[in-house]
Design a protein around this motif. Structure first.
Motif, PDB file in Angstrom:
ATOM      1  N   ALA A 194       0.843  -1.203   0.000  1.00  0.00           N
ATOM      2  CA  ALA A 194       0.000   0.000   0.000  1.00  0.00           C
ATOM      3  C   ALA A 194       0.877   1.252   0.000  1.00  0.00           C
ATOM      4  O   ALA A 194       0.645   2.190  -0.785  1.00  0.00           O
ATOM      5  CB  ALA A 194      -0.921  -0.004   1.213  1.00  0.00           C
ATOM      6  N   LEU A 195       1.874   1.265   0.865  1.00  0.00           N
ATOM      7  CA  LEU A 195       2.762   2.434   0.923  1.00  0.00           C
ATOM      8  C   LEU A 195       3.378   2.678  -0.450  1.00  0.00           C
ATOM      9  O   LEU A 195       3.471   3.816  -0.923  1.00  0.00           O
ATOM     10  CB  LEU A 195       3.853   2.208   1.977  1.00  0.00           C
ATOM     11  N   GLN A 204       2.659  10.911  -0.203  1.00  0.00           N
ATOM     12  CA  GLN A 204       3.876  10.705   0.584  1.00  0.00           C
ATOM     13  C   GLN A 204       3.601  10.417   2.062  1.00  0.00           C
ATOM     14  O   GLN A 204       4.525  10.270   2.848  1.00  0.00           O
ATOM     15  CB  GLN A 204       4.771  11.952   0.486  1.00  0.00           C
ATOM     16  N   TYR A 205       2.338  10.406   2.406  1.00  0.00           N
ATOM     17  CA  TYR A 205       2.015  10.207   3.821  1.00  0.00           C
ATOM     18  C   TYR A 205       0.669   9.497   3.912  1.00  0.00           C
ATOM     19  O   TYR A 205      -0.244   9.794   3.136  1.00  0.00           O
ATOM     20  CB  TYR A 205       1.947  11.555   4.543  1.00  0.00           C
ATOM     21  N   TYR A 232       2.961  -3.377  11.705  1.00  0.00           N
ATOM     22  CA  TYR A 232       2.808  -2.125  10.948  1.00  0.00           C
ATOM     23  C   TYR A 232       4.072  -1.268  11.087  1.00  0.00           C
ATOM     24  O   TYR A 232       4.631  -0.768  10.116  1.00  0.00           O
ATOM     25  CB  TYR A 232       1.613  -1.316  11.489  1.00  0.00           C
ATOM     26  N   LYS A 233       4.506  -1.117  12.332  1.00  0.00           N
ATOM     27  CA  LYS A 233       5.620  -0.209  12.603  1.00  0.00           C
ATOM     28  C   LYS A 233       6.907  -0.712  11.941  1.00  0.00           C
ATOM     29  O   LYS A 233       7.633   0.050  11.298  1.00  0.00           O
ATOM     30  CB  LYS A 233       5.811  -0.070  14.116  1.00  0.00           C
ATOM     31  N   ASP A 234       7.155  -2.018  12.104  1.00  0.00           N
ATOM     32  CA  ASP A 234       8.358  -2.603  11.495  1.00  0.00           C
ATOM     33  C   ASP A 234       8.327  -2.443   9.980  1.00  0.00           C
ATOM     34  O   ASP A 234       9.344  -2.125   9.353  1.00  0.00           O
ATOM     35  CB  ASP A 234       8.455  -4.095  11.846  1.00  0.00           C
ATOM     36  N   MET A 240      10.513   2.965   4.927  1.00  0.00           N
ATOM     37  CA  MET A 240      11.161   4.276   5.034  1.00  0.00           C
ATOM     38  C   MET A 240      12.661   4.182   4.749  1.00  0.00           C
ATOM     39  O   MET A 240      13.252   5.093   4.168  1.00  0.00           O
ATOM     40  CB  MET A 240      10.947   4.878   6.428  1.00  0.00           C
ATOM     41  N   ALA A 241      13.262   3.082   5.180  1.00  0.00           N
ATOM     42  CA  ALA A 241      14.704   2.911   4.978  1.00  0.00           C
ATOM     43  C   ALA A 241      15.031   2.939   3.488  1.00  0.00           C
ATOM     44  O   ALA A 241      16.064   3.451   3.063  1.00  0.00           O
ATOM     45  CB  ALA A 241      15.161   1.600   5.616  1.00  0.00           C
ATOM     46  N   LYS A 242      14.128   2.376   2.676  1.00  0.00           N
ATOM     47  CA  LYS A 242      14.361   2.324   1.238  1.00  0.00           C
ATOM     48  C   LYS A 242      13.837   3.556   0.514  1.00  0.00           C
ATOM     49  O   LYS A 242      14.166   3.794  -0.643  1.00  0.00           O
ATOM     50  CB  LYS A 242      13.678   1.078   0.650  1.00  0.00           C
ATOM     51  N   ASN A 243      12.949   4.310   1.180  1.00  0.00           N
ATOM     52  CA  ASN A 243      12.310   5.464   0.526  1.00  0.00           C
ATOM     53  C   ASN A 243      12.393   6.694   1.424  1.00  0.00           C
ATOM     54  O   ASN A 243      11.405   7.123   1.999  1.00  0.00           O
ATOM     55  CB  ASN A 243      10.851   5.140   0.204  1.00  0.00           C
TER      56      ASN A 243
END
Lengths: 485, 485
Positions: A194-195, A204-205, A232-234, A240-243
């Protein structure tokens, strides 16, 4: 008088840089082109139709294509299992160990389940389990694909005689998806996907409302609700690490409203506990399900008032076309309970006092145009009550609610109909920019997070503005010259 | 908060006598009965449907029957040749000397004409004339009746793909009726019949917008526009002599808007001359025809400003679901030109400044619910913008526009949908009483005429209240007892 009206309208006073003004000319041109034919013959104007009737037409529209690539900020109103493309859902059904439970001699899917052995679980209706692979072989791959494409959605058009009927089918999709998505590994992948899909659509959010179900693993082992949030958090951290240009995502705990007050008290306790464990991630509370059928907020006031100040309410309210019912009057209780935003607020224009409070207190209305149409609140986008919200400049964001179920993109289709159908004809890039900024301004992000959020959005925005100017130059060299004069 | 909202709503502060309160209980009961099933299953709620789908159902509704007998005051927005029942129109086609011009081997009626000899007049399309009696014999009486029943109306449902298409057919009915109704003797009878039908429907006053065509007599002799008004006036006097409780009728000269400015200058001159000859009868001016296709008011400002102060404007404005077009912006020009009322004003909720001016200046919006639906501005009455007008307590009257073309009663169907679909659930007899009083308060009657008008209405109103109380007593003796406690 026209001018004094214009400056009162949402986005009218948003400033544009010289570059944005150039891009604006192009966006306005694209918009005008669609209006031109529409005014001559309204039967060709897409906002007059149900999205199911012309999805592929809209996808070809140059204006739509421009909006698609536009950095649109965040989606503040969307539900956990209704956000990925149906194609992705179908792909999930190829995963190992998936079983399907069907009725009517295999013609009706009742439930899914991942399991090593034949599931012993009782589905919501009489049905018989078989491995998904066997089912697919038996029915034919293409047949199954076509069946699921429809079954995972609200298609076809004009199936429902009322919004209650639409809601019944709508809820049945959620129920069917349960066994497919509440499997812990899939839950993580679905959110990750989904992200990705949202980001690709210029979002972006993501502020997600989730029931936070207890997930399952192979062997019937059940996880806790805390595990659901942890997953979800993980997953978000992994994404985020990749984007690094993605702004982020937060959760609003949003269990079902069709319960008794003591259950809501439990909800509140759960929410407080989860917020303690995930203070920056799970930050809000809401109740979901058809407002007509559940209880009104007023029934839960005592319980809801136990929520500590720092956990915000983001209530669904007034998602109805009734006037003077307990449903539209949820708007009053939502505001009295201190809601930070209003989910849908379709009926808000029947409550001018609430509208003026929303404006004064900065309570944004989360308008979901396509959802309102598919769930049969209204037909023609030009009659959508958000027109009135726009002309009064009440804070507003555009969201997509459950884009998966209408085969829509994460946000572009809603932006398209809001821009072409709901906003005034002369609404331009100022309006769109204002929508994008609003989606960060009225989000649950903290102030420092908002600063970073706006920076990340602005970086993409500038890139997009330059692309639009370049594209325009390529497509219409003559127009470009005249601009240089 | 609910209470403070309620008192801001239209009609909320209207006082009720003890008798009215008794009648109110019954009206509210009838309304609640329809809501009850509607909320449980919205697919049974009549305001969610197109009137053509359930006209006969509505006619059976006890609430509708009560509204039908209610003295509703006046109709302030209706057009000259679209107000009598279709049954009456068909009866007119039996008159002596009537010819019909048909195309497609007699399958398509193009024009009518009263004439001793075969008419030589050229119709708007190629067709051949024959006596109506021969046509009827040739096609069969029942076939002709059924054909005309439809041809003189907007039926069937879902014929039109857009409001432009609906307007095309709508205008074609007016054109077809021309030869039938512009025959001087019929013109008088049609108006007389209209007054009768309106009165029977609980309407005691009619403010008619008329094109004021030049009528014809046998032998091609043309009368003047002054004769047209004279015929209206004589007919009204004839009617009033027999019906002293009728309040009266006045004319608004309302020629077609799709013309050039010099023509509007002529219109204004004509209007001034007619008003001089009929100072208490022809009292206002308007322009008619689809706003999208004609010119906007702003094009005629210079000409319209030549209208003397004592002749009032009653402009159609904002009969559209466009937002930011020249059509909804007619609202601005109408108010700047000093219009006394706004015809339709469907788009007014997109112009909050105009709404607040309308409220402050006492400019009533003439809301025509059924017309808006049939001419495809909106579908579900619960989404009609007048909900917002009601909650803001902007002056409003309910009118019927062209009830003939939708087989509706002169005002009852519009009242029914306004009361059940548009108004808040808790709107009751106060709201209905306010609507009736508004229709006299905002009429073109002079102050002394209004005083008499209110008296005449009130006389009928008290009679009706007593009848309602009596009926209720007969129908529900148990309820009646409980009221006596």
């Amino acid at each position: 008088m026209l001018e004094s009206q214009r400056v009162m309208t949402m986005g009218a006073t948003t400033a544009l840089t010289p570059e944005e003004q150039l891009a604006n000319k192009y966006i306005v041109e694209l918009k005008k082109a669609e209006y031109k034919t529409g005014i001559l013959d309204p039967s060709t104007h897409s906002p007059g139709y149900h999205i199911f009737q012309l999805l592929s037409e809209v996808n070809k529209s140059p204006l739509f294509k421009a909006l698609r690539t536009m950095p649109k900020g965040g989606v503040l109103h969307a539900h956990d299992t209704a956000i990925c493309s149906t194609e992705y859902l179908i792909r999930l059904t190829y995963r190992e160990n998936l079983w399907i439970c069907t009725a009517d001699e295999g013609c009706k899917a009742i439930a899914f389940r991942f399991s090593k052995e034949k599931p012993t679980l009782k589905a919501i209706a009489e049905c018989s389990w078989e491995p998904m692979s066997e089912f697919r072989e038996r029915r034919g791959e293409e047949n199954v694909r076509r069946y699921l494409l429809r079954r995972f959605s609200m298609y076809p058009y004009s199936t429902f005689k009322s919004n209650n009927q639409a809601w019944n089918h709508f809820m049945s999709i959620f129920i069917l998806l349960d066994g497919l998505l509440c499997y812990a590994p899939v839950w993580a992948d679905y959110y990750y996907r989904a992200l990705k899909e949202f980001y690709e659509d210029g979002v972006q959010y993501l502020e997600l409302r989730s029931l936070l179900p207890e997930l399952y693993c192979l062997g019937e082992k059940k996880l806790t609700i805390n595990d659901t949030v942890q997953i979800y958090k993980d997953t978000l951290e992994r994404y985020m690490a990749k984007n690094p240009n993605f702004i982020g995502s937060k959760l609003i705990y949003a269990p079902l409203r069709g319960v008794d007050p003591p259950v809501v008290e439990k909800y509140v306790e759960t929410c407080v506990a989860l917020n303690k464990q995930f203070p920056t991630f799970l930050v809000g509370f809401d109740l979901v399900g058809q407002e007509e059928l559940g209880r009104p907020l007023i029934d839960f006031v005592d319980q809801l008032l136990k929520m500590p100040e720092h956990i915000n309410f983001y209530f669904h309210a007034g998602e109805t076309n009734w006037y003077g019912s307990t449903v539209d009057e949820n708007l009053i209780d939502a505001v009295l309970l201190g809601t930070k935003r209003i989910g849908h607020g379709y009926a808000i224009i029947k409550h001018p006092f609430i509208m003026s409070l929303a404006k004064k207190l900065g309570i944004a209305v989360e308008v979901c145009p396509v959802s309102n149409q598919v769930l049969q609140l209204g037909q023609d986008y030009r009659n959508h009550p958000a027109s009135h919200i726009i002309c009064q400049d009440v804070p507003m964001v555009i969201s997509s609610d459950d884009p998966s179920f209408w085969h829509a993109l994460p946000l572009s289709h809603d932006f398209y109909f809001a821009f072409l159908g709901i906003a005034p004809m002369r609404a331009d890039l100022r309006f769109l920019k204002c929508l994008a900024i609003n989606s960060i301004k009225y989000s649950a992000l903290t102030t420092p997070e908002k600063v970073i959020g706006i920076q990340k959005w602005h970086k993409q925005w500038i890139k997009w503005i330059n692309e639009v100017i370049k594209t325009k130059g390529q497509l219409e060299p003559r127009e470009d010259k005249s601009l240089k004069k």
